[in-house]
Design a protein around this motif. Sequence first.
Motif, mmCIF file in Angstrom:
data_model
loop_
_atom_site.group_PDB
_atom_site.id
_atom_site.type_symbol
_atom_site.label_atom_id
_atom_site.label_comp_id
_atom_site.label_asym_id
_atom_site.label_seq_id
_atom_site.Cartn_x
_atom_site.Cartn_y
_atom_site.Cartn_z
ATOM 1 N N PRO A 180 0.840 -1.158 0.128
ATOM 2 C CA PRO A 180 0.059 -0.113 -0.040
ATOM 3 C C PRO A 180 0.812 1.294 -0.103
ATOM 4 N N LEU A 181 1.699 1.336 1.167
ATOM 5 C CA LEU A 181 2.677 2.516 1.017
ATOM 6 C C LEU A 181 3.390 2.909 -0.369
ATOM 7 N N ALA A 182 3.932 1.703 -0.900
ATOM 8 C CA ALA A 182 4.885 2.013 -2.346
ATOM 9 C C ALA A 182 3.918 2.395 -3.424
ATOM 10 N N ASN A 183 2.641 1.799 -3.473
ATOM 11 C CA ASN A 183 1.660 2.323 -4.455
ATOM 12 C C ASN A 183 1.287 3.873 -4.245
ATOM 13 N N PHE A 184 0.843 4.173 -2.860
ATOM 14 C CA PHE A 184 0.565 5.341 -2.805
ATOM 15 C C PHE A 184 1.706 6.644 -3.057
ATOM 16 N N ARG A 185 3.028 6.097 -2.519
ATOM 17 C CA ARG A 185 4.010 6.883 -2.568
ATOM 18 C C ARG A 185 4.376 7.151 -4.242
ATOM 19 N N LEU A 186 4.407 5.857 -5.023
ATOM 20 C CA LEU A 186 4.530 6.325 -6.366
ATOM 21 C C LEU A 186 3.507 7.048 -7.034
ATOM 22 N N GLY A 187 2.210 6.738 -6.571
ATOM 23 C CA GLY A 187 1.210 7.614 -7.100
ATOM 24 C C GLY A 187 1.196 9.054 -6.929
ATOM 25 N N GLU A 188 1.936 9.506 -5.661
ATOM 26 C CA GLU A 188 2.236 10.805 -5.352
ATOM 27 C C GLU A 188 3.292 11.585 -6.337
ATOM 28 N N LEU A 189 4.406 10.425 -6.591
ATOM 29 C CA LEU A 189 5.335 10.958 -7.429
ATOM 30 C C LEU A 189 4.923 11.273 -9.045
ATOM 31 N N GLU A 190 4.327 10.279 -9.259
ATOM 32 C CA GLU A 190 3.711 10.436 -10.794
ATOM 33 C C GLU A 190 2.831 11.694 -10.927
ATOM 34 N N PHE A 191 1.969 11.803 -9.838
ATOM 35 C CA PHE A 191 1.085 13.150 -9.771
ATOM 36 C C PHE A 191 2.035 14.290 -9.701
ATOM 37 N N LYS A 192 3.036 14.291 -8.946
ATOM 38 C CA LYS A 192 3.824 15.315 -8.967
ATOM 39 C C LYS A 192 4.410 15.875 -10.361
ATOM 40 N N ARG A 193 4.754 14.824 -11.227
ATOM 41 C CA ARG A 193 5.162 14.971 -12.505
ATOM 42 C C ARG A 193 4.418 15.189 -13.543
ATOM 43 N N GLY A 194 3.182 15.181 -13.013
ATOM 44 C CA GLY A 194 2.036 15.492 -14.028
ATOM 45 C C GLY A 194 1.491 14.242 -14.926
ATOM 46 N N ASN A 195 2.182 13.246 -14.451
ATOM 47 C CA ASN A 195 1.608 11.789 -15.048
ATOM 48 C C ASN A 195 0.351 11.263 -14.295
ATOM 49 N N TYR A 196 -0.865 11.865 -14.766
ATOM 50 C CA TYR A 196 -1.808 11.682 -14.123
ATOM 51 C C TYR A 196 -2.541 10.354 -14.226
ATOM 52 N N GLN A 197 -2.530 9.799 -15.122
ATOM 53 C CA GLN A 197 -2.875 8.265 -15.669
ATOM 54 C C GLN A 197 -2.075 7.459 -14.890
ATOM 55 N N LYS A 198 -0.645 7.534 -14.929
ATOM 56 C CA LYS A 198 0.105 6.571 -14.105
ATOM 57 C C LYS A 198 -0.254 6.627 -12.939
ATOM 58 N N SER A 199 -0.268 7.943 -12.286
ATOM 59 C CA SER A 199 -0.567 8.180 -10.881
ATOM 60 C C SER A 199 -1.903 7.504 -10.554
ATOM 61 N N SER A 200 -3.033 7.486 -11.351
ATOM 62 C CA SER A 200 -3.974 6.959 -11.039
ATOM 63 C C SER A 200 -4.133 5.356 -10.888
ATOM 64 N N GLU A 201 -3.250 4.884 -11.707
ATOM 65 C CA GLU A 201 -3.026 3.530 -11.446
ATOM 66 C C GLU A 201 -2.454 2.952 -10.116
ATOM 67 N N TYR A 202 -1.472 3.839 -9.739
ATOM 68 C CA TYR A 202 -0.974 3.503 -8.284
ATOM 69 C C TYR A 202 -2.255 3.651 -7.451
ATOM 70 N N PHE A 203 -2.811 4.759 -7.537
ATOM 71 C CA PHE A 203 -3.871 5.234 -6.363
ATOM 72 C C PHE A 203 -4.871 3.978 -6.507
ATOM 73 N N LYS A 204 -5.226 3.406 -7.575
ATOM 74 C CA LYS A 204 -6.275 2.540 -7.514
ATOM 75 C C LYS A 204 -6.121 1.222 -6.624
ATOM 76 N N VAL A 205 -4.878 1.011 -6.234
ATOM 77 C CA VAL A 205 -4.477 -0.099 -5.772
ATOM 78 C C VAL A 205 -4.739 0.298 -4.152
ATOM 79 N N VAL A 206 -4.813 1.729 -3.733
ATOM 80 C CA VAL A 206 -5.046 1.999 -2.167
ATOM 81 C C VAL A 206 -6.414 2.669 -2.007
ATOM 82 N N ALA A 207 -7.011 2.636 -3.140
ATOM 83 C CA ALA A 207 -8.236 3.587 -3.081
ATOM 84 C C ALA A 207 -9.177 3.184 -1.785
ATOM 85 N N SER A 208 -9.327 1.844 -1.576
ATOM 86 C CA SER A 208 -10.514 1.487 -0.652
ATOM 87 C C SER A 208 -9.788 1.207 0.739
ATOM 88 N N ASN A 209 -8.428 1.556 0.645
ATOM 89 C CA ASN A 209 -7.665 1.127 2.020
ATOM 90 C C ASN A 209 -8.115 2.447 3.122
#
Length: 160
Positions: free
Chosen positions: A108-137
């Motif tokens: 969970p933490l690895a997916n969340f942090r990678l989602g944050e890193l991709e968001f920061k880069r403006g890679n919103y699609q990739k960011s969403s892919e990481y976030f969906k892993v933890v969206a219900s956590n």
Amino acid sequence: ISRRYQKKAEWKSAAKHLHKVVQIQPTNPTYLNELGNAYVRMGQYDEAIKWIELAQKNKTNIPTTDSDAAVPVRDFNVDIGNAYFLKGDDANAEKYMRNALAVNRIDPLANFRLGELEFKRGNYQKSSEYFKVVASNPMFRDEVQKYYRQIEEKLFGHIK
């Protein structure tokens, strides 16, 4: 004693006692990681990384349990990556988070942090892919929802 301080979020006292434990058991990965995480909580990221990397180096040095049952080896890449992330070192944070996902792709933490890193880069699609892993956590749900709202706004603007 250190656990009592950890539960009360008295990280300086916890670290002091963990140093004593680590002097007695200098290769015990659990204690090394706990010490590192106490430093993370105090915002001393370089010190934290030093101890958590030592835990990773000694991760197979697991003491036997009373029942001699095999204790699973824990990987500490996510903890190292989190310390780098909090320190603001995105390159090393990403490296260690990817290492963590190689061990457990749904960490969970690895997916969340990678989602944050991709968001920061403006890679919103990739960011969403990481976030969906933890969206219900429950630990990440609220933060993920905030990111999803920002992603929607950045991609679609204000829809009326």
